[in-house]
Write a protein that holds these residues in place. Structure first.
Motif, short mmCIF file in Angstrom:
data_model
loop_
_atom_site.label_atom_id
_atom_site.label_comp_id
_atom_site.label_asym_id
_atom_site.label_seq_id
_atom_site.Cartn_x
_atom_site.Cartn_y
_atom_site.Cartn_z
N HIS A 1 0.82 -1.22 0.00
CA HIS A 1 0.00 0.00 0.00
C HIS A 1 0.85 1.27 0.00
O HIS A 1 0.70 2.11 -0.88
CB HIS A 1 -0.95 0.01 1.20
N CYS A 2 1.74 1.41 0.98
CA CYS A 2 2.51 2.65 1.11
C CYS A 2 3.93 2.55 0.56
O CYS A 2 4.65 3.54 0.50
CB CYS A 2 2.55 3.09 2.57
N ARG A 3 4.34 1.36 0.16
CA ARG A 3 5.65 1.09 -0.45
C ARG A 3 6.84 1.32 0.50
O ARG A 3 7.98 1.43 0.06
CB ARG A 3 5.86 1.91 -1.73
N LYS A 4 6.59 1.39 1.81
CA LYS A 4 7.67 1.51 2.80
C LYS A 4 8.22 0.13 3.10
O LYS A 4 7.53 -0.88 2.98
CB LYS A 4 7.16 2.16 4.09
N THR A 5 9.48 0.07 3.51
CA THR A 5 10.13 -1.19 3.79
C THR A 5 9.75 -1.71 5.17
O THR A 5 9.79 -0.97 6.15
CB THR A 5 11.66 -1.03 3.69
N LEU A 6 9.39 -3.01 5.23
CA LEU A 6 8.92 -3.64 6.45
C LEU A 6 9.73 -4.89 6.76
O LEU A 6 10.31 -5.50 5.86
CB LEU A 6 7.45 -4.03 6.33
N GLN A 7 9.70 -5.28 8.03
CA GLN A 7 10.38 -6.50 8.46
C GLN A 7 9.75 -6.96 9.77
O GLN A 7 9.26 -6.14 10.55
CB GLN A 7 11.87 -6.22 8.66
N LEU A 8 9.75 -8.26 10.01
CA LEU A 8 9.26 -8.81 11.27
C LEU A 8 10.41 -8.85 12.26
O LEU A 8 11.41 -9.54 12.02
CB LEU A 8 8.67 -10.20 11.06
N ASN A 9 10.29 -8.10 13.36
CA ASN A 9 11.38 -8.00 14.33
C ASN A 9 11.04 -8.51 15.72
O ASN A 9 11.93 -8.73 16.52
CB ASN A 9 11.86 -6.54 14.45
N ASP A 10 9.77 -8.68 16.04
CA ASP A 10 9.35 -9.09 17.38
C ASP A 10 9.70 -10.56 17.61
O ASP A 10 9.22 -11.43 16.88
CB ASP A 10 7.85 -8.86 17.53
N PRO A 11 10.51 -10.86 18.64
CA PRO A 11 10.92 -12.26 18.88
C PRO A 11 9.74 -13.21 19.15
O PRO A 11 9.77 -14.36 18.71
CB PRO A 11 11.82 -12.17 20.11
N LYS A 12 8.70 -12.74 19.85
CA LYS A 12 7.55 -13.59 20.12
C LYS A 12 6.82 -13.94 18.82
O LYS A 12 6.39 -15.08 18.62
CB LYS A 12 6.58 -12.91 21.08
N GLN A 13 6.66 -12.95 17.94
CA GLN A 13 5.99 -13.21 16.67
C GLN A 13 6.84 -14.08 15.76
O GLN A 13 6.31 -14.92 15.04
CB GLN A 13 5.64 -11.90 15.97
#
Length: 129
Positions: free
Chosen positions: A39-51
């Protein structure tokens, strides 16, 4: 049109939109790689250890269906042989078979519920842009 088969959703930290993750996005999360929000074309990453731990636990659910099928088939075969040998009645064999199939469907429902999750995707580190 891509198909999201697992039901894993991602919530963008920038635009706060939630959408089903596509297979390439799930693969990027699995290898800890950043990707862009659709949608917004920003860079994302999963960082939460629990997730991350919960996401990695999906690997163990992959073999569940196959092992459940083997267990159910074995249970049905044992019940059939016991009925042939006269150790249990036809009604007991039917009850045993229905119980085994019921256990299969309950376990599969639990596994499918575990697959549906929403991951909070945070902004990726600057080197991923």
């Amino acid at each position: 049109m891509p198909v999201a088969t697992l039901g894993i959703q991602g919530r963008c930290a920038h635009c706060q939109r939630t959408s089903l993750l596509e297979s390439w996005q799930i693969n990027a999360i699995a290898i800890n790689e950043a990707f862009r929000c659709t949608h917004c074309r920003k860079t994302l990453q999963l960082n939460d250890p629990k997730q991350i731990k919960r996401f990695k636990s999906l690997d163990s659910l992959a073999m569940l269906k196959a092992s459940l099928l083997v267990m159910i088939c074995t249970a049905l075969l044992v019940a059939l042989v016991l009925e042939w040998l006269g150790m249990i009645s036809v009604l007991e064999q039917l009850n045993f078979s229905l119980l085994a199939i019921f256990v299969y469907f309950i376990a599969m429902r639990f596994a499918r519920q575990r697959q549906h999750m929403t991951l909070i995707l945070e902004a990726a580190k600057a080197h991923a842009d």
